[in-house]
Design a protein around this motif. Structure first.
Motif, PDB file in Angstrom:
ATOM      1  N   THR A  56       0.833  -1.204   0.000  1.00 38.21           N
ATOM      2  CA  THR A  56       0.000   0.000   0.000  1.00 38.21           C
ATOM      3  C   THR A  56       0.867   1.253   0.000  1.00 38.21           C
ATOM      4  O   THR A  56       1.784   1.389   0.816  1.00 38.21           O
ATOM      5  N   GLU A  57       0.573   2.141  -0.930  1.00 35.34           N
ATOM      6  CA  GLU A  57       1.323   3.392  -1.036  1.00 35.34           C
ATOM      7  C   GLU A  57       0.488   4.606  -0.680  1.00 35.34           C
ATOM      8  O   GLU A  57       0.937   5.471   0.059  1.00 35.34           O
ATOM      9  N   SER A  58      -0.736   4.705  -1.226  1.00 36.15           N
ATOM     10  CA  SER A  58      -1.546   5.899  -0.990  1.00 36.15           C
ATOM     11  C   SER A  58      -2.998   5.646  -1.371  1.00 36.15           C
ATOM     12  O   SER A  58      -3.327   4.642  -2.003  1.00 36.15           O
ATOM     13  N   ILE A  59      -3.859   6.599  -0.978  1.00 39.47           N
ATOM     14  CA  ILE A  59      -5.296   6.532  -1.273  1.00 39.47           C
ATOM     15  C   ILE A  59      -5.712   7.903  -1.785  1.00 39.47           C
ATOM     16  O   ILE A  59      -5.403   8.927  -1.168  1.00 39.47           O
ATOM     17  N   HIS A  60      -6.428   7.903  -2.923  1.00 38.68           N
ATOM     18  CA  HIS A  60      -6.786   9.163  -3.574  1.00 38.68           C
ATOM     19  C   HIS A  60      -8.258   9.208  -3.936  1.00 38.68           C
ATOM     20  O   HIS A  60      -8.899   8.170  -4.137  1.00 38.68           O
ATOM     21  N   CYS A  61      -8.770  10.413  -4.088  1.00 36.32           N
ATOM     22  CA  CYS A  61     -10.134  10.651  -4.546  1.00 36.32           C
ATOM     23  C   CYS A  61     -10.263  10.157  -5.994  1.00 36.32           C
ATOM     24  O   CYS A  61      -9.402  10.445  -6.831  1.00 36.32           O
ATOM     25  N   ALA A  62     -11.337   9.435  -6.264  1.00 41.94           N
ATOM     26  CA  ALA A  62     -11.576   8.922  -7.618  1.00 41.94           C
ATOM     27  C   ALA A  62     -11.962  10.033  -8.589  1.00 41.94           C
ATOM     28  O   ALA A  62     -11.881   9.853  -9.798  1.00 41.94           O
ATOM     29  N   CYS A  64     -11.064  13.802  -8.143  1.00 42.62           N
ATOM     30  CA  CYS A  64     -10.092  14.885  -8.351  1.00 42.62           C
ATOM     31  C   CYS A  64      -8.644  14.459  -8.096  1.00 42.62           C
ATOM     32  O   CYS A  64      -7.719  15.223  -8.355  1.00 42.62           O
ATOM     33  N   GLY A  65      -8.445  13.242  -7.558  1.00 39.98           N
ATOM     34  CA  GLY A  65      -7.102  12.744  -7.328  1.00 39.98           C
ATOM     35  C   GLY A  65      -6.449  13.211  -6.041  1.00 39.98           C
ATOM     36  O   GLY A  65      -5.296  12.870  -5.788  1.00 39.98           O
ATOM     37  N   SER A  66      -7.160  13.957  -5.209  1.00 38.84           N
ATOM     38  CA  SER A  66      -6.583  14.447  -3.950  1.00 38.84           C
ATOM     39  C   SER A  66      -6.185  13.289  -3.035  1.00 38.84           C
ATOM     40  O   SER A  66      -6.829  12.242  -3.018  1.00 38.84           O
ATOM     41  N   ASP A  67      -5.145  13.508  -2.250  1.00 38.05           N
ATOM     42  CA  ASP A  67      -4.688  12.527  -1.268  1.00 38.05           C
ATOM     43  C   ASP A  67      -5.719  12.471  -0.137  1.00 38.05           C
ATOM     44  O   ASP A  67      -6.075  13.494   0.433  1.00 38.05           O
ATOM     45  N   LEU A  68      -6.185  11.275   0.189  1.00 40.46           N
ATOM     46  CA  LEU A  68      -7.225  11.103   1.211  1.00 40.46           C
ATOM     47  C   LEU A  68      -6.765  10.316   2.433  1.00 40.46           C
ATOM     48  O   LEU A  68      -7.586   9.941   3.270  1.00 40.46           O
ATOM     49  N   GLU A  69      -5.480  10.083   2.570  1.00 41.09           N
ATOM     50  CA  GLU A  69      -5.007   9.224   3.646  1.00 41.09           C
ATOM     51  C   GLU A  69      -5.414   9.713   5.032  1.00 41.09           C
ATOM     52  O   GLU A  69      -5.817   8.904   5.871  1.00 41.09           O
ATOM     53  N   ASP A  70      -5.317  11.009   5.313  1.00 45.09           N
ATOM     54  CA  ASP A  70      -5.668  11.524   6.636  1.00 45.09           C
ATOM     55  C   ASP A  70      -7.156  11.336   6.926  1.00 45.09           C
ATOM     56  O   ASP A  70      -7.549  11.003   8.037  1.00 45.09           O
ATOM     57  N   VAL A  89     -19.535   7.273   1.106  1.00 42.55           N
ATOM     58  CA  VAL A  89     -18.850   8.391   1.749  1.00 42.55           C
ATOM     59  C   VAL A  89     -18.980   9.626   0.861  1.00 42.55           C
ATOM     60  O   VAL A  89     -19.296   9.509  -0.321  1.00 42.55           O
ATOM     61  N   VAL A  90     -18.724  10.775   1.453  1.00 39.64           N
ATOM     62  CA  VAL A  90     -18.628  12.029   0.698  1.00 39.64           C
ATOM     63  C   VAL A  90     -17.191  12.496   0.839  1.00 39.64           C
ATOM     64  O   VAL A  90     -16.685  12.653   1.955  1.00 39.64           O
ATOM     65  N   THR A  91     -16.531  12.689  -0.280  1.00 33.78           N
ATOM     66  CA  THR A  91     -15.116  13.061  -0.245  1.00 33.78           C
ATOM     67  C   THR A  91     -14.939  14.461   0.346  1.00 33.78           C
ATOM     68  O   THR A  91     -15.726  15.359   0.060  1.00 33.78           O
ATOM     69  N   PRO A  92     -13.905  14.654   1.161  1.00 35.48           N
ATOM     70  CA  PRO A  92     -13.683  15.961   1.772  1.00 35.48           C
ATOM     71  C   PRO A  92     -13.115  16.986   0.787  1.00 35.48           C
ATOM     72  O   PRO A  92     -13.237  18.185   1.001  1.00 35.48           O
ATOM     73  N   CYS A  93     -12.520  16.525  -0.288  1.00 36.12           N
ATOM     74  CA  CYS A  93     -11.840  17.409  -1.236  1.00 36.12           C
ATOM     75  C   CYS A  93     -12.805  18.079  -2.207  1.00 36.12           C
ATOM     76  O   CYS A  93     -12.757  19.294  -2.408  1.00 36.12           O
ATOM     77  N   CYS A  94     -13.702  17.301  -2.791  1.00 37.73           N
ATOM     78  CA  CYS A  94     -14.598  17.864  -3.807  1.00 37.73           C
ATOM     79  C   CYS A  94     -16.065  17.641  -3.466  1.00 37.73           C
ATOM     80  O   CYS A  94     -16.940  17.988  -4.264  1.00 37.73           O
ATOM     81  N   GLY A  95     -16.340  17.074  -2.291  1.00 35.73           N
ATOM     82  CA  GLY A  95     -17.704  16.941  -1.811  1.00 35.73           C
ATOM     83  C   GLY A  95     -18.589  16.015  -2.618  1.00 35.73           C
ATOM     84  O   GLY A  95     -19.805  16.166  -2.609  1.00 35.73           O
ATOM     85  N   SER A  97     -20.230  12.274  -3.609  1.00 35.65           N
ATOM     86  CA  SER A  97     -20.601  10.995  -3.018  1.00 35.65           C
ATOM     87  C   SER A  97     -19.984   9.858  -3.827  1.00 35.65           C
ATOM     88  O   SER A  97     -20.026   9.860  -5.053  1.00 35.65           O
ATOM     89  N   THR A  98     -19.418   8.899  -3.097  1.00 35.92           N
ATOM     90  CA  THR A  98     -18.804   7.737  -3.724  1.00 35.92           C
ATOM     91  C   THR A  98     -18.794   6.595  -2.720  1.00 35.92           C
ATOM     92  O   THR A  98     -19.407   6.689  -1.655  1.00 35.92           O
ATOM     93  N   SER A  99     -18.100   5.551  -3.031  1.00 30.19           N
ATOM     94  CA  SER A  99     -17.963   4.393  -2.152  1.00 30.19           C
ATOM     95  C   SER A  99     -16.495   4.250  -1.746  1.00 30.19           C
ATOM     96  O   SER A  99     -15.600   4.554  -2.541  1.00 30.19           O
ATOM     97  N   LEU A 100     -16.261   3.767  -0.540  1.00 30.52           N
ATOM     98  CA  LEU A 100     -14.889   3.467  -0.143  1.00 30.52           C
ATOM     99  C   LEU A 100     -14.269   2.472  -1.122  1.00 30.52           C
ATOM    100  O   LEU A 100     -13.064   2.491  -1.356  1.00 30.52           O
ATOM    101  N   ASN A 101     -15.081   1.631  -1.722  1.00 27.65           N
ATOM    102  CA  ASN A 101     -14.612   0.646  -2.684  1.00 27.65           C
ATOM    103  C   ASN A 101     -14.140   1.292  -3.986  1.00 27.65           C
ATOM    104  O   ASN A 101     -13.339   0.701  -4.700  1.00 27.65           O
ATOM    105  N   ASP A 102     -14.627   2.472  -4.291  1.00 27.24           N
ATOM    106  CA  ASP A 102     -14.304   3.122  -5.561  1.00 27.24           C
ATOM    107  C   ASP A 102     -13.196   4.168  -5.462  1.00 27.24           C
ATOM    108  O   ASP A 102     -12.870   4.808  -6.462  1.00 27.24           O
ATOM    109  N   LEU A 103     -12.625   4.346  -4.267  1.00 24.10           N
ATOM    110  CA  LEU A 103     -11.483   5.257  -4.159  1.00 24.10           C
ATOM    111  C   LEU A 103     -10.319   4.666  -4.939  1.00 24.10           C
ATOM    112  O   LEU A 103     -10.307   3.479  -5.272  1.00 24.10           O
ATOM    113  N   ARG A 104      -9.333   5.489  -5.240  1.00 23.02           N
ATOM    114  CA  ARG A 104      -8.175   5.018  -6.011  1.00 23.02           C
ATOM    115  C   ARG A 104      -7.063   4.643  -5.026  1.00 23.02           C
ATOM    116  O   ARG A 104      -6.414   5.497  -4.447  1.00 23.02           O
ATOM    117  N   TYR A 105      -6.909   3.341  -4.853  1.00 21.36           N
ATOM    118  CA  TYR A 105      -5.894   2.804  -3.951  1.00 21.36           C
ATOM    119  C   TYR A 105      -4.641   2.460  -4.760  1.00 21.36           C
ATOM    120  O   TYR A 105      -4.733   1.790  -5.777  1.00 21.36           O
TER     121      TYR A 105
END
Length: 149
Positions: A56-62, A64-70, A89-95, A97-105
């Motif tokens: 595992t390296e990082s987790i990003h918004c599907a 806008c690509g923002s880093d979501l690790e925190d 979930v609702v992403t904090p970067c661009c608001g 709605s998505t799924s934790l399963n659809d984030l870019r891991y």
């Protein structure tokens, strides 16, 4: 000593193949990874998070690509409190709605109730044609999770 695992998880976290389809897919996988320590099917009681472990390296918004690790850790804790019955979930970067399963891991990760498992596969990739054969047998698109522990 460390181990490598390949989890092949259906794209839909709540979908399960029937036993016949899962066994057919597992037989194909056995033929593709003859040097593996073990090939089998994992059925989970509830939705489970299949992660890449040390890969595992990082987790990003599907979106806008923002880093979501925190943000991700708290979101995972909230979802885990209900046994991952709701991954929305609702992403904090661009608001959005998505799924934790659809984030870019980076490396890929997935949620699911079952997975084809290959322990110490002896290979680090799977060809597109090979993956299609497994997906056709099991009846679902699959996410490949290459885990190192």
């Amino acid at each position: 000593m460390s181990d490598n695992y390949l989890h092949m998880v259906p794209d839909d976290p709540y979908w399960r193949p029937d036993r016949t389809a899962a066994e057919e897919a597992a037989n194909i996988v056995r033929g593709l990874f003859p040097q593996a320590d073990h090939v089998g099917i994992e059925y989970k009681e509830a939705v489970t998070f299949f992660d890449a472990g040390a890969n595992t390296e990082s987790i990003h918004c599907a979106f806008c690509g923002s880093d979501l690790e925190d943000w991700w850790g708290d979101s995972m804790d909230q979802a885990a409190a209900s046994d991952f019955s709701n991954l929305t979930v609702v992403t904090p970067c661009c608001g959005k709605s998505t799924s934790l399963n659809d984030l870019r891991y980076v490396w890929p990760a997935a949620f699911g109730t079952c997975a084809l498992l290959v322990v110490n596969p002896g290979a680090t990739s799977l060809g597109a044609d090979q993956l299609r054969r497994i997906e056709q047998a099991i009846g679902s698109p699959l996410k490949l999770i290459w885990q190192h522990l």
